[in-house]
Design a protein around this motif. Sequence first.
Motif, PDB file in Angstrom:
ATOM      1  N   GLU A 143     -11.341  -4.306   2.014  1.00 25.59           N
ATOM      2  CA  GLU A 143     -10.187  -4.474   1.131  1.00 25.59           C
ATOM      3  C   GLU A 143     -10.470  -3.772  -0.195  1.00 25.59           C
ATOM      4  N   THR A 149      -4.301   4.005  10.070  1.00 27.89           N
ATOM      5  CA  THR A 149      -3.374   3.451   9.084  1.00 27.89           C
ATOM      6  C   THR A 149      -2.899   2.060   9.477  1.00 27.89           C
ATOM      7  N   SER A 152       0.814  -1.221   0.000  1.00 24.50           N
ATOM      8  CA  SER A 152       0.000   0.000   0.000  1.00 24.50           C
ATOM      9  C   SER A 152       0.846   1.269   0.000  1.00 24.50           C
ATOM     10  N   ASN A 161      -3.999  -0.896   7.494  1.00 23.53           N
ATOM     11  CA  ASN A 161      -3.429  -1.306   6.209  1.00 23.53           C
ATOM     12  C   ASN A 161      -2.624  -2.595   6.319  1.00 23.53           C
ATOM     13  N   ASN A 192      -6.929   4.124  -6.395  1.00 20.22           N
ATOM     14  CA  ASN A 192      -6.503   2.733  -6.522  1.00 20.22           C
ATOM     15  C   ASN A 192      -5.876   2.463  -7.896  1.00 20.22           C
ATOM     16  N   TYR A 235     -15.137   3.512   0.762  1.00 15.43           N
ATOM     17  CA  TYR A 235     -14.035   3.021  -0.074  1.00 15.43           C
ATOM     18  C   TYR A 235     -14.442   2.801  -1.533  1.00 15.43           C
TER      19      TYR A 235
END
Length: 259
Positions: A251, A163, A32, A166, A217, A206
Amino acid sequence: MLTSTLPVRDVAEFATDVRESLTKPGQRELPSKYLYDEVGSALFETICVLPEYGLTRADARLLEKYAAKIVGRLPSPIQVAELGSGSGKKTRWILEALSRRQMTYYYPIEISPSALEACAKELGQIDLVGIVGYEQPYLEGLRAVAQGRGPQDYLLVLFLGSTIGNFDREAGDAFLREMRAILRQGDALLLGTDLEKSVDLQLQAYDDPAGVTAAFNLNLLARINRELGADFDLGSFRHEAQWNATERRIEMHLRSTRR
């Protein structure tokens, strides 16, 4: 035209990680950290102000409300290192509270040079706060900060924005243990994490209707094209946000629409 600005060593590391990630059997994964080039960092800042994505605003509200209490529990003198600072907007509350009692040195640790520039611009005018950015991975930068402080200086590490999510659970545990090994008695960690929300709410965050998260993405493939000379056809990939019920997490996936 956007071109690679990475040093040769970093380009080689990027290429190695991409090759290993995309040639593994089963589910392919990309680290990521590579989402956050100049374009990705700008897109993420946009994500943070979308109505569907409330994490950053929640962080800011909590820090604004409790910064004085947090700072009041810290030893002195103390320096501040932030892992993945972004533009640093929400960190202002902590730094302003500290600056009322001492000269404070703030070390944003980022792999995105544009994010470090934005951070310096956002926070550079706070009185009695000095800023030194580290363009390095989290732990590498934290080691540099910890090794460079004086023998009497304590360290506050900020790891905000959830974070930590992740990481896979095992990798997250390992990361926190490595961080703990760098710190010494009296240092502190302020960790921001999100509570579990309804699946529908998380999916909207997301996979926003404006398509900003999809662009964020897909930019990873565009970055591989730009910096490594790959030939991904971005039009052949579709962004998907999925709820993993086993791991209890969202995800982000890129699904190819053809073989």
